[in-house]
Design a protein around this motif. Structure first.
Motif, PDB file in Angstrom:
ATOM      1  N   ALA A   6       8.357  -7.062  -4.729  1.00 33.48           N
ATOM      2  CA  ALA A   6       6.933  -6.798  -4.509  1.00 33.48           C
ATOM      3  C   ALA A   6       6.571  -5.383  -4.942  1.00 33.48           C
ATOM      4  O   ALA A   6       5.519  -5.156  -5.551  1.00 33.48           O
ATOM      5  N   ILE A   7       7.442  -4.422  -4.644  1.00 37.88           N
ATOM      6  CA  ILE A   7       7.185  -3.038  -5.040  1.00 37.88           C
ATOM      7  C   ILE A   7       7.170  -2.918  -6.562  1.00 37.88           C
ATOM      8  O   ILE A   7       6.311  -2.240  -7.141  1.00 37.88           O
ATOM      9  N   GLY A  34       0.816  -1.205   0.000  1.00 38.40           N
ATOM     10  CA  GLY A  34       0.000   0.000   0.000  1.00 38.40           C
ATOM     11  C   GLY A  34       0.848   1.251   0.000  1.00 38.40           C
ATOM     12  O   GLY A  34       2.073   1.202   0.104  1.00 38.40           O
ATOM     13  N   GLY A  35       0.198   2.396  -0.116  1.00 40.18           N
ATOM     14  CA  GLY A  35       0.906   3.664  -0.092  1.00 40.18           C
ATOM     15  C   GLY A  35       1.318   4.132  -1.468  1.00 40.18           C
ATOM     16  O   GLY A  35       0.595   3.945  -2.454  1.00 40.18           O
ATOM     17  N   GLU A  36       2.519   4.695  -1.549  1.00 43.26           N
ATOM     18  CA  GLU A  36       2.973   5.387  -2.752  1.00 43.26           C
ATOM     19  C   GLU A  36       3.589   4.435  -3.779  1.00 43.26           C
ATOM     20  O   GLU A  36       4.784   4.484  -4.079  1.00 43.26           O
ATOM     21  N   VAL A  37       2.762   3.540  -4.296  1.00 36.36           N
ATOM     22  CA  VAL A  37       3.150   2.647  -5.385  1.00 36.36           C
ATOM     23  C   VAL A  37       2.128   2.788  -6.506  1.00 36.36           C
ATOM     24  O   VAL A  37       1.033   3.313  -6.302  1.00 36.36           O
ATOM     25  N   GLY A  38       2.505   2.303  -7.685  1.00 39.37           N
ATOM     26  CA  GLY A  38       1.640   2.490  -8.835  1.00 39.37           C
ATOM     27  C   GLY A  38       0.306   1.790  -8.722  1.00 39.37           C
ATOM     28  O   GLY A  38      -0.723   2.308  -9.163  1.00 39.37           O
ATOM     29  N   LYS A  39       0.293   0.598  -8.116  1.00 42.17           N
ATOM     30  CA  LYS A  39      -0.946  -0.169  -8.014  1.00 42.17           C
ATOM     31  C   LYS A  39      -1.000  -0.860  -6.656  1.00 42.17           C
ATOM     32  O   LYS A  39      -0.609  -2.018  -6.522  1.00 42.17           O
ATOM     33  N   THR A  95       2.860  -7.181   5.172  1.00 45.16           N
ATOM     34  CA  THR A  95       2.285  -5.933   4.676  1.00 45.16           C
ATOM     35  C   THR A  95       3.398  -4.914   4.471  1.00 45.16           C
ATOM     36  O   THR A  95       4.189  -4.661   5.382  1.00 45.16           O
ATOM     37  N   ILE A  96       3.461  -4.348   3.269  1.00 48.62           N
ATOM     38  CA  ILE A  96       4.425  -3.295   2.938  1.00 48.62           C
ATOM     39  C   ILE A  96       3.655  -1.998   2.782  1.00 48.62           C
ATOM     40  O   ILE A  96       2.636  -1.957   2.088  1.00 48.62           O
ATOM     41  N   ILE A 137      10.550   2.698   4.185  1.00 46.75           N
ATOM     42  CA  ILE A 137       9.404   1.883   3.796  1.00 46.75           C
ATOM     43  C   ILE A 137       9.090   0.925   4.940  1.00 46.75           C
ATOM     44  O   ILE A 137       9.982   0.333   5.538  1.00 46.75           O
ATOM     45  N   VAL A 138       7.826   0.810   5.258  1.00 40.95           N
ATOM     46  CA  VAL A 138       7.399   0.046   6.431  1.00 40.95           C
ATOM     47  C   VAL A 138       7.075  -1.397   6.041  1.00 40.95           C
ATOM     48  O   VAL A 138       6.376  -1.638   5.057  1.00 40.95           O
ATOM     49  N   LEU A 139       7.594  -2.333   6.826  1.00 42.15           N
ATOM     50  CA  LEU A 139       7.273  -3.752   6.663  1.00 42.15           C
ATOM     51  C   LEU A 139       6.693  -4.263   7.972  1.00 42.15           C
ATOM     52  O   LEU A 139       7.306  -4.116   9.032  1.00 42.15           O
TER      53      LEU A 139
END
Length: 238
Positions: free
Chosen positions: A145-146, A125-130, A199-200, A161-163
């Protein structure tokens, strides 16, 4: 799995609302999170819903493609209904070998098992394309994964980045991953191998957070006349 997905979606929503809190080191050490424990990646174990292929190099007519059933078994022709869920690929290969030998099909099948589509998932989730749920392939890392989630947006804070992962006793553990150090310095310690249900969350950069705050709490929330310019001396012009 179905019960975990709403919780992960809720976690992503919470992270979106509390970006700075979740990446701050002091919260990693708070009572809400267990101490992060690094573990050596273990061999992948089959799950109900996994699509698999079984190749028998000396008996290709016995090759098999199918899915692990909801009860954790695989119905393989000439081998029977075999237990699969919870076994590593090598272990299930041995299960196939023994079953074929017991059914007098071949004495040394040398079955090779591969997962073509896994039922395991991670959440990005967050600032990724999808943003969303991704199928976890064996050995998938945070960076992979990103990339699968269509990469980082320009607004991403790549250094924090949070894991989030479940500890052995079921409590959430949190650590940050410095993707910038990985891509610019080649730091392998930052490319963590993922586990099922990880969860990322990719937070916004500081500048983007300020812009969002101004937009939400100044431009939208306060009844300023947008035709009026305010300056620090209290004067205004139209």
């Amino acid at each position: 799995m179905n019960m975990l997905r709403p919780a992960c979606v809720l976690a992503l929503m919470t992270l979106t609302a509390c970006t700075q809190t979740w990446v701050d080191t002091k919260y990693q050490q708070s009572d809400r999170f267990a101490t992060w424990v690094d573990s050596t990646p273990s061999p992948y174990r089959l799950l109900a819903g996994d699509d698999i292929s079984v190749v028998l190099p000396f008996n290709v007519e016995l090759n098999y493609k199918g899915r692990v059933a909801p009860d954790g078994t695989v119905a393989m022709p000439f081998a029977g209904n075999l237990p699969a869920a919870g076994q590593t690929l090598a272990q299930f290969g041995e299960t196939v070998n023994r079953a074929l030998a017991a059914n007098h099909m071949t004495a040394n099948a040398m079955a090779m098992v591969a997962v073509t589509q896994t039922a395991a998932h991670v959440f990005v989730g967050g600032e990724v394309g999808k943003p969303g749920e991704l199928a976890l392939t064996p050995g998938m890392s945070v960076m992979q994964a990103i990339i699968t989630a269509q990469g980082l947006l320009d607004t991403a804070r790549t250094g924090e980045i949070v894991l989030i992962r479940r500890s052995p006793d079921g409590r959430p553990m949190l650590r940050t991953v410095d993707v910038k150090a990985l891509t610019q310095q080649g730091d392998p310690a930052q490319d963590i191998v993922l586990q099922s249900n990880d969860t990322i969350f990719v937070p916004k950069s500081s500048i983007a957070e300020v812009d969002l705050w101004v937009d939400q709490y100044i431009n939208k929330a306060l009844p300023f006349n947008k035709n009026v310019n305010y300056d620090i001396n209290g004067a205004r012009s139209f």
